[in-house]
Motif scaffolding. Structure first.
Motif, PDB file in Angstrom:
ATOM      1  N   PRO A 146      -0.720  -0.999  13.903  1.00 49.86           N
ATOM      2  CA  PRO A 146       0.169  -1.662  13.055  1.00 49.86           C
ATOM      3  C   PRO A 146      -0.695  -3.083  12.488  1.00 49.86           C
ATOM      4  O   PRO A 146      -0.378  -3.282  11.254  1.00 49.86           O
ATOM      5  N   SER A 147      -1.637  -3.588  13.079  1.00 48.25           N
ATOM      6  CA  SER A 147      -2.617  -4.708  12.786  1.00 48.25           C
ATOM      7  C   SER A 147      -3.281  -4.223  11.575  1.00 48.25           C
ATOM      8  O   SER A 147      -3.665  -4.824  10.461  1.00 48.25           O
ATOM      9  N   VAL A 148      -3.909  -3.064  11.838  1.00 45.95           N
ATOM     10  CA  VAL A 148      -4.945  -2.604  10.807  1.00 45.95           C
ATOM     11  C   VAL A 148      -4.215  -2.336   9.457  1.00 45.95           C
ATOM     12  O   VAL A 148      -4.776  -2.331   8.467  1.00 45.95           O
ATOM     13  N   LEU A 149      -2.987  -1.835   9.602  1.00 46.66           N
ATOM     14  CA  LEU A 149      -2.295  -1.399   8.448  1.00 46.66           C
ATOM     15  C   LEU A 149      -1.745  -2.501   7.521  1.00 46.66           C
ATOM     16  O   LEU A 149      -1.977  -2.803   6.416  1.00 46.66           O
ATOM     17  N   GLN A 150      -1.540  -3.558   8.532  1.00 47.14           N
ATOM     18  CA  GLN A 150      -0.836  -4.887   8.003  1.00 47.14           C
ATOM     19  C   GLN A 150      -1.947  -5.669   7.088  1.00 47.14           C
ATOM     20  O   GLN A 150      -1.756  -6.156   5.838  1.00 47.14           O
ATOM     21  N   VAL A 151      -3.103  -5.681   7.667  1.00 50.56           N
ATOM     22  CA  VAL A 151      -4.253  -6.310   6.982  1.00 50.56           C
ATOM     23  C   VAL A 151      -4.823  -5.687   5.771  1.00 50.56           C
ATOM     24  O   VAL A 151      -4.910  -6.099   4.800  1.00 50.56           O
ATOM     25  N   LYS A 152      -4.903  -4.324   5.933  1.00 53.56           N
ATOM     26  CA  LYS A 152      -5.249  -3.473   4.909  1.00 53.56           C
ATOM     27  C   LYS A 152      -4.146  -3.424   3.769  1.00 53.56           C
ATOM     28  O   LYS A 152      -4.533  -3.521   2.409  1.00 53.56           O
ATOM     29  N   HIS A 153      -2.798  -3.709   4.069  1.00 53.59           N
ATOM     30  CA  HIS A 153      -1.657  -4.056   2.753  1.00 53.59           C
ATOM     31  C   HIS A 153      -2.015  -5.231   2.282  1.00 53.59           C
ATOM     32  O   HIS A 153      -1.713  -5.205   0.809  1.00 53.59           O
ATOM     33  N   ASN A 154      -2.129  -6.267   2.980  1.00 52.05           N
ATOM     34  CA  ASN A 154      -2.343  -7.438   2.288  1.00 52.05           C
ATOM     35  C   ASN A 154      -3.698  -7.567   1.387  1.00 52.05           C
ATOM     36  O   ASN A 154      -3.645  -8.397   0.387  1.00 52.05           O
ATOM     37  N   ILE A 155      -4.753  -7.115   2.045  1.00 52.94           N
ATOM     38  CA  ILE A 155      -5.932  -7.113   1.287  1.00 52.94           C
ATOM     39  C   ILE A 155      -5.889  -6.403  -0.157  1.00 52.94           C
ATOM     40  O   ILE A 155      -6.258  -6.858  -1.169  1.00 52.94           O
ATOM     41  N   ALA A 156      -5.018  -5.029  -0.055  1.00 57.23           N
ATOM     42  CA  ALA A 156      -4.608  -4.400  -1.292  1.00 57.23           C
ATOM     43  C   ALA A 156      -3.837  -4.963  -2.174  1.00 57.23           C
ATOM     44  O   ALA A 156      -4.205  -4.922  -3.393  1.00 57.23           O
ATOM     45  N   ILE A 157      -2.928  -6.043  -1.893  1.00 57.97           N
ATOM     46  CA  ILE A 157      -2.193  -6.944  -2.930  1.00 57.97           C
ATOM     47  C   ILE A 157      -3.102  -7.736  -3.544  1.00 57.97           C
ATOM     48  O   ILE A 157      -2.848  -8.061  -4.631  1.00 57.97           O
ATOM     49  N   ASP A 158      -4.018  -8.471  -2.895  1.00 55.22           N
ATOM     50  CA  ASP A 158      -5.029  -9.306  -3.379  1.00 55.22           C
ATOM     51  C   ASP A 158      -5.845  -8.616  -4.470  1.00 55.22           C
ATOM     52  O   ASP A 158      -6.111  -8.923  -5.491  1.00 55.22           O
ATOM     53  N   ARG A 159      -6.187  -7.239  -4.091  1.00 57.09           N
ATOM     54  CA  ARG A 159      -7.251  -6.671  -4.938  1.00 57.09           C
ATOM     55  C   ARG A 159      -6.497  -6.166  -6.266  1.00 57.09           C
ATOM     56  O   ARG A 159      -7.009  -6.474  -7.274  1.00 57.09           O
ATOM     57  N   LYS A 160      -5.133  -5.804  -6.012  1.00 59.67           N
ATOM     58  CA  LYS A 160      -4.415  -5.421  -7.341  1.00 59.67           C
ATOM     59  C   LYS A 160      -4.405  -6.679  -8.114  1.00 59.67           C
ATOM     60  O   LYS A 160      -4.307  -6.543  -9.499  1.00 59.67           O
ATOM     61  N   ARG A 161      -4.167  -7.961  -7.552  1.00 63.50           N
ATOM     62  CA  ARG A 161      -3.968  -9.074  -8.300  1.00 63.50           C
ATOM     63  C   ARG A 161      -5.283  -9.272  -9.222  1.00 63.50           C
ATOM     64  O   ARG A 161      -5.343  -9.604 -10.397  1.00 63.50           O
ATOM     65  N   ILE A 162      -6.482  -9.182  -8.468  1.00 66.45           N
ATOM     66  CA  ILE A 162      -7.595  -9.294  -9.091  1.00 66.45           C
ATOM     67  C   ILE A 162      -7.694  -8.173 -10.174  1.00 66.45           C
ATOM     68  O   ILE A 162      -8.301  -8.610 -11.324  1.00 66.45           O
ATOM     69  N   GLY A 163      -7.349  -6.932  -9.861  1.00 65.72           N
ATOM     70  CA  GLY A 163      -7.480  -5.872 -11.115  1.00 65.72           C
ATOM     71  C   GLY A 163      -6.622  -6.364 -12.188  1.00 65.72           C
ATOM     72  O   GLY A 163      -7.003  -5.933 -13.320  1.00 65.72           O
ATOM     73  N   ASP A 164      -5.480  -7.054 -11.892  1.00 60.89           N
ATOM     74  CA  ASP A 164      -4.593  -7.232 -13.002  1.00 60.89           C
ATOM     75  C   ASP A 164      -5.308  -8.466 -13.855  1.00 60.89           C
ATOM     76  O   ASP A 164      -5.180  -8.440 -15.202  1.00 60.89           O
ATOM     77  N   ILE A 165      -6.101  -9.291 -13.306  1.00 65.62           N
ATOM     78  CA  ILE A 165      -6.609 -10.494 -14.027  1.00 65.62           C
ATOM     79  C   ILE A 165      -7.686 -10.068 -14.801  1.00 65.62           C
ATOM     80  O   ILE A 165      -7.760 -10.389 -16.070  1.00 65.62           O
ATOM     81  N   ILE A 166      -8.367  -8.927 -14.254  1.00 66.27           N
ATOM     82  CA  ILE A 166      -9.578  -8.164 -15.033  1.00 66.27           C
ATOM     83  C   ILE A 166      -8.923  -7.693 -16.204  1.00 66.27           C
ATOM     84  O   ILE A 166      -9.649  -7.697 -17.398  1.00 66.27           O
TER      85      ILE A 166
END
Length: 281
Positions: free
Chosen positions: A81-101
């Motif tokens: 559960p913790s691995v998936l939570q952390v991966k989910h949150n990192i993916a949200i940050d990564r998408k935000r960066i992709g949108d900025i790019i």
């Protein structure tokens, strides 16, 4: 050496979560992330099906008490559960960066909040530009995370894990960090490892360390390509002084324990809004 949190503190945290829920659950249809204090193997909820409940565990239990088969199962049930939570949150940050790019490439104005976010993350991850940052925040198969966790913590039996929630043996080089001293020195040099308040903190630091360190530049480059987990582990040879023996050990664990079965699992969407991070309630 960091001492484990007392039962009283953990219980207060749990109760606070319950109180907050009673005042807001009627307004929000989302289920609340449960906090579980692990004092016995029975406290660890079994993982089944394709959706995983995002439990946050506070561990006060030694896996030494279990048979090897049960130890492996409960260790995975606790970590997943913790691995998936952390991966989910990192993916949200990564998408935000992709949108900025995308906005920058299309000459669209980037909101000030996004600009500040990008500047902060580029500094935090020592990225040379936004594209480099985007690549650094890619994640890798859950099977590899679980294999490294098993090797580094001895399936949850290491002192670093039991006393400091340090799953991956990450060292500390600053006295300002929460940390604990290893029992053995390297020559005249004392060795310290990081301590974390919970399992999520340890897993987050693991992903961030792989995103920052130049030792894993090749690994970061390769993990964005389609690749079998047992092929990608080759590029983690710098994680251990054992080098290729370490890689072989990871691959053996992945294959022997069928860890790739967990690569397709995702968080239960009943616990978060689409496009938003999953944070403790």
């Amino acid at each position: 050496m960091r001492k484990r949190k007392s039962n009283g503190i953990a219980t207060v945290i749990f109760c606070m979560g319950v109180l907050l829920c009673t005042s807001s659950c009627e307004d929000d249809p989302l289920l609340k992330t449960p906090f579980v204090i692990v004092r016995s193997a029975a406290d660890i909820l079994p993982v089944s099906g394709k959706w995983v409940k995002p439990v946050i565990y506070f561990n006060e239990f030694s896996f030494d008490e279990l048979s090897l088969k049960k130890k492996k199962k409960k260790f995975i049930d606790m970590l997943l559960p913790s691995v998936l939570q952390v991966k989910h949150n990192i993916a949200i940050d990564r998408k935000r960066i992709g949108d900025i790019i995308w906005s920058q490439q299309n000459n669209e104005q980037v909101p000030e909040a996004d600009s500040l976010f990008l500047t902060d993350y580029m500094s935090r991850f020592e990225a040379k530009d936004a594209n480099d940052l985007y690549n650094r925040l890619a994640t890798h198969p859950t099977s590899i995370v679980l294999a490294q966790a098993a090797v580094e913590s001895g399936w949850g039996t290491s002192r670093f894990f039991v006393e400091g929630n340090n799953i991956f043996g990450i060292w500390s080089y600053s006295s300002e960090e929460e940390r604990m001293q290893a029992l053995h020195n390297r020559g005249d040099q004392s060795i310290y490892v990081r301590s974390y308040k919970d399992i999520n903190g340890s897993i987050e630091d693991y992903f961030y360390m792989l995103a920052r360190s130049s030792a894993y530049k090749e690994f970061r480059k390769e993990r964005v390509k389609p690749k079998e987990p047992t092929k990608l582990t080759y590029f983690l040879k710098n994680y251990s002084e054992l080098r290729y023996t370490y890689v072989s050990r990871l691959n053996m664990l992945i294959n022997k324990n069928n860890l790739t079965q967990y690569d397709s699992l995702t968080l239960d969407p009943s616990y978060y809004h689409e496009g938003e991070k999953l944070l403790p309630n």
